[in-house]
Design a protein around this motif. Structure first.
Motif, PDB file in Angstrom:
ATOM      1  N   ASP A 162      -7.410 -19.853  -6.411  1.00 39.86           N
ATOM      2  CA  ASP A 162      -6.482 -20.974  -6.594  1.00 39.86           C
ATOM      3  C   ASP A 162      -5.051 -20.551  -6.276  1.00 39.86           C
ATOM      4  O   ASP A 162      -4.692 -19.373  -6.337  1.00 39.86           O
ATOM      5  CB  ASP A 162      -6.602 -21.597  -7.981  1.00 39.86           C
ATOM      6  CG  ASP A 162      -7.841 -22.480  -8.110  1.00 39.86           C
ATOM      7  OD1 ASP A 162      -8.384 -22.898  -7.069  1.00 39.86           O
ATOM      8  OD2 ASP A 162      -8.269 -22.764  -9.252  1.00 39.86           O
ATOM      9  N   LEU A 210     -10.114 -21.603  -3.013  1.00 40.83           N
ATOM     10  CA  LEU A 210      -9.607 -22.779  -3.718  1.00 40.83           C
ATOM     11  C   LEU A 210     -10.779 -23.478  -4.389  1.00 40.83           C
ATOM     12  O   LEU A 210     -11.722 -23.898  -3.716  1.00 40.83           O
ATOM     13  CB  LEU A 210      -8.922 -23.743  -2.756  1.00 40.83           C
ATOM     14  CG  LEU A 210      -7.718 -23.213  -1.986  1.00 40.83           C
ATOM     15  CD1 LEU A 210      -7.143 -24.313  -1.088  1.00 40.83           C
ATOM     16  CD2 LEU A 210      -6.633 -22.678  -2.921  1.00 40.83           C
ATOM     17  N   LEU A 247      -9.208 -29.402  -4.735  1.00 41.75           N
ATOM     18  CA  LEU A 247      -8.036 -29.776  -3.962  1.00 41.75           C
ATOM     19  C   LEU A 247      -7.039 -30.626  -4.725  1.00 41.75           C
ATOM     20  O   LEU A 247      -6.235 -31.338  -4.122  1.00 41.75           O
ATOM     21  CB  LEU A 247      -8.481 -30.490  -2.674  1.00 41.75           C
ATOM     22  CG  LEU A 247      -9.386 -29.645  -1.769  1.00 41.75           C
ATOM     23  CD1 LEU A 247      -9.761 -30.408  -0.501  1.00 41.75           C
ATOM     24  CD2 LEU A 247      -8.730 -28.307  -1.409  1.00 41.75           C
ATOM     25  N   HIS A 276      -3.942 -26.808  -8.175  1.00 46.56           N
ATOM     26  CA  HIS A 276      -4.810 -25.681  -7.822  1.00 46.56           C
ATOM     27  C   HIS A 276      -4.690 -25.268  -6.358  1.00 46.56           C
ATOM     28  O   HIS A 276      -5.267 -24.254  -5.981  1.00 46.56           O
ATOM     29  CB  HIS A 276      -6.273 -26.013  -8.140  1.00 46.56           C
ATOM     30  CG  HIS A 276      -6.547 -26.077  -9.601  1.00 46.56           C
ATOM     31  ND1 HIS A 276      -7.201 -25.082 -10.295  1.00 46.56           N
ATOM     32  CD2 HIS A 276      -6.224 -27.014 -10.532  1.00 46.56           C
ATOM     33  CE1 HIS A 276      -7.297 -25.404 -11.575  1.00 46.56           C
ATOM     34  NE2 HIS A 276      -6.699 -26.568 -11.738  1.00 46.56           N
ATOM     35  N   MET A 277      -3.918 -26.015  -5.549  1.00 48.76           N
ATOM     36  CA  MET A 277      -3.889 -25.669  -4.125  1.00 48.76           C
ATOM     37  C   MET A 277      -2.564 -25.873  -3.407  1.00 48.76           C
ATOM     38  O   MET A 277      -2.396 -25.430  -2.278  1.00 48.76           O
ATOM     39  CB  MET A 277      -4.958 -26.463  -3.361  1.00 48.76           C
ATOM     40  CG  MET A 277      -4.932 -27.981  -3.512  1.00 48.76           C
ATOM     41  SD  MET A 277      -3.538 -28.898  -2.808  1.00 48.76           S
ATOM     42  CE  MET A 277      -3.817 -28.654  -1.063  1.00 48.76           C
ATOM     43  N   ALA A 292      -3.337 -19.931 -10.644  1.00 50.27           N
ATOM     44  CA  ALA A 292      -3.462 -18.957  -9.565  1.00 50.27           C
ATOM     45  C   ALA A 292      -3.823 -17.621 -10.201  1.00 50.27           C
ATOM     46  O   ALA A 292      -3.135 -17.170 -11.121  1.00 50.27           O
ATOM     47  CB  ALA A 292      -2.175 -18.830  -8.763  1.00 50.27           C
ATOM     48  N   ALA A 302     -13.058 -22.913   0.530  1.00 49.01           N
ATOM     49  CA  ALA A 302     -12.531 -24.117  -0.114  1.00 49.01           C
ATOM     50  C   ALA A 302     -13.518 -25.267   0.032  1.00 49.01           C
ATOM     51  O   ALA A 302     -14.406 -25.236   0.894  1.00 49.01           O
ATOM     52  CB  ALA A 302     -11.190 -24.497   0.509  1.00 49.01           C
ATOM     53  N   SER A 312     -12.625 -23.016 -13.505  1.00 47.39           N
ATOM     54  CA  SER A 312     -11.830 -24.026 -12.826  1.00 47.39           C
ATOM     55  C   SER A 312     -11.625 -25.193 -13.789  1.00 47.39           C
ATOM     56  O   SER A 312     -11.523 -24.982 -14.999  1.00 47.39           O
ATOM     57  CB  SER A 312     -12.452 -24.464 -11.510  1.00 47.39           C
ATOM     58  OG  SER A 312     -11.574 -25.334 -10.821  1.00 47.39           O
ATOM     59  N   ALA A 333      -0.674 -23.271  -1.269  1.00 46.03           N
ATOM     60  CA  ALA A 333      -1.300 -22.852  -0.017  1.00 46.03           C
ATOM     61  C   ALA A 333      -0.666 -23.560   1.166  1.00 46.03           C
ATOM     62  O   ALA A 333      -0.730 -23.070   2.303  1.00 46.03           O
ATOM     63  CB  ALA A 333      -2.800 -23.130  -0.055  1.00 46.03           C
ATOM     64  N   ALA A 392     -10.675 -29.414   3.026  1.00 43.40           N
ATOM     65  CA  ALA A 392      -9.483 -28.591   2.844  1.00 43.40           C
ATOM     66  C   ALA A 392      -8.604 -28.514   4.095  1.00 43.40           C
ATOM     67  O   ALA A 392      -7.374 -28.622   3.985  1.00 43.40           O
ATOM     68  CB  ALA A 392      -9.870 -27.196   2.368  1.00 43.40           C
TER      69      ALA A 392
END
Length: 248
Positions: free
Chosen positions: A34, A57, A60, A64-65, A21, A90, A157, A68, A94
Motif C-alpha cells: 500500500d 496495492l 484502489l 491505500h494507493m 503504507a 494490484a 487490508s 503511487a 489499477a
C-alpha cells in the motif's frame, strides 16, 4: 522479515500519520504494501525515496494507493532518471485508475510501473511467498499473507469479518489488522472491523502478535479500541505508529 510502518491512519491522513503504507524487508528486498495519502513523505523520512523494489496495492481507495500517483513524478522525471518500470501488483483497473488520477490527457503510467493483476492465490515476490485473498470490502480488496524463512506476516487490508481473513491469518507470527470502527457504535456493515473483531480473528487464527492499524483518529478512540481488542485477544497487542519497526 522486518516491517516498517510508513503510514497507518484510516480513511484520511491523521495529525500524526499518513494513510496506509507498510514496508516489508527480507534478504535486502523491500516490498511496499500500500501507498496511501501522505506516505511518500514518510517513505523518504524512514527508508529512502527509491527504497521499494516492488509495490503491492491491496485496493484502489485513495487512502491505500494515492501516493503511487505522486511517485510517477519521482521515477519519470528524476535528474538521474527515468527509472525502469517498477513491479506493481494490484487489483484490476489499477493502470487506468493511476493514469486517471495523474490527470494528463491520454496519460499512461506503463513507463513507471509494470503491472501484475492480483487474484486469489499464492505467488512469489522477491524472497517472499505471497498469498492474497478477497476481503469483505465494497471494492476489489485483498488481504495479504507474506511468508519467509518459516515466519508469517498477515495484513488484513480493509475488511469486515470474513472467512478468508481467518485463513490468511492462520498461525501468523505477526497479524497487522485494521480496527477502524468502535465497538458499540452503529457501524455500516461489510466495510471495516472493530477492535473486538480484530481480536477475535487473532485469537481464532492463533496469531502470535496483534498490531492494530487503520484507526480513524478524528472519529475514534485508541483507548477504547485497545480495550475492546484486549477483551478478545490475550497475546501481545498494540496500536502501530508511523515510523515503528517490527521484526517478524
Amino acid at each position: 522479515m522486518r516491517l516498517t510502518v510508513l503510514g497507518c491512519a484510516g480513511s484520511f491522513p491523521g495529525p500524526e500519520s499518513p494513510c496506509s503504507a507498510y514496508l516489508v524487508e527480507a534478504e535486502g528486498f523491500r516490498l511496499l504494501v500500500d501507498f496511501g495519502s501522505g506516505s511518500l513523505s514518510t517513505l523518504q523520512r524512514y527508508v529512502g525515496l527509491h527504497a521499494p523494489d516492488a509495490i503491492l496495492l491491496t485496493h484502489l481507495h485513495c487512502d491505500h494507493m494515492l501516493d503511487a500517483v505522486s511517485y510517477v513524478v519521482v521515477r519519470r522525471y528524476a535528474p538521474d532518471g527515468p527509472y525502469p518500470p517498477l513491479p506493481m501488483y494490484a487489483p484490476s483497473g489499477a493502470p487506468d485508475r493511476l493514469a486517471a488520477a495523474y490527470g494528463q490527457e491520454g496519460s499512461s503510467v506503463d513507463d513507471v510501473y509494470q503491472f501484475y493483476g492480483l487474484q486469489p492465490g499464492t505467488f512469489p515476490i522477491g524472497p517472499f511467498t505471497v498469498t492474497v485473498d478477497r476481503m469483505n470490502h465494497p471494492v476489489e480488496t485483498y488481504g495479504v499473507r507474506l511468508e519467509h524463512d518459516g515466519r508469517v506476516l498477515c495484513y488484513s487490508s480493509d475488511t469486515a469479518p470474513c472467512d478468508s481473513l481467518l485463513r490468511l491469518a492462520q498461525g501468523a507470527d505477526l497479524f497487522l489488522c485494521e480496527a477502524s470502527y468502535l465497538d458499540g457504535a452503529e457501524n455500516p456493515p461489510d466495510l471495516h472491523l472493530t477492535g473486538r473483531e480484530a481480536g477475535e480473528v487473532a485469537t481464532k487464527a492463533g496469531a502470535g502478535r496483534l498490531l492494530l492499524t487503520h484507526l480513524v483518529a478524528a472519529w475514534g478512540s485508541e483507548a477504547h479500541t485497545l480495550e475492546s481488542a484486549a477483551a478478545a485477544y490475550t497475546g501481545p497487542l498494540e496500536v502501530v505508529r508511523a515510523g515503528a519497526c517490527y521484526d517478524v
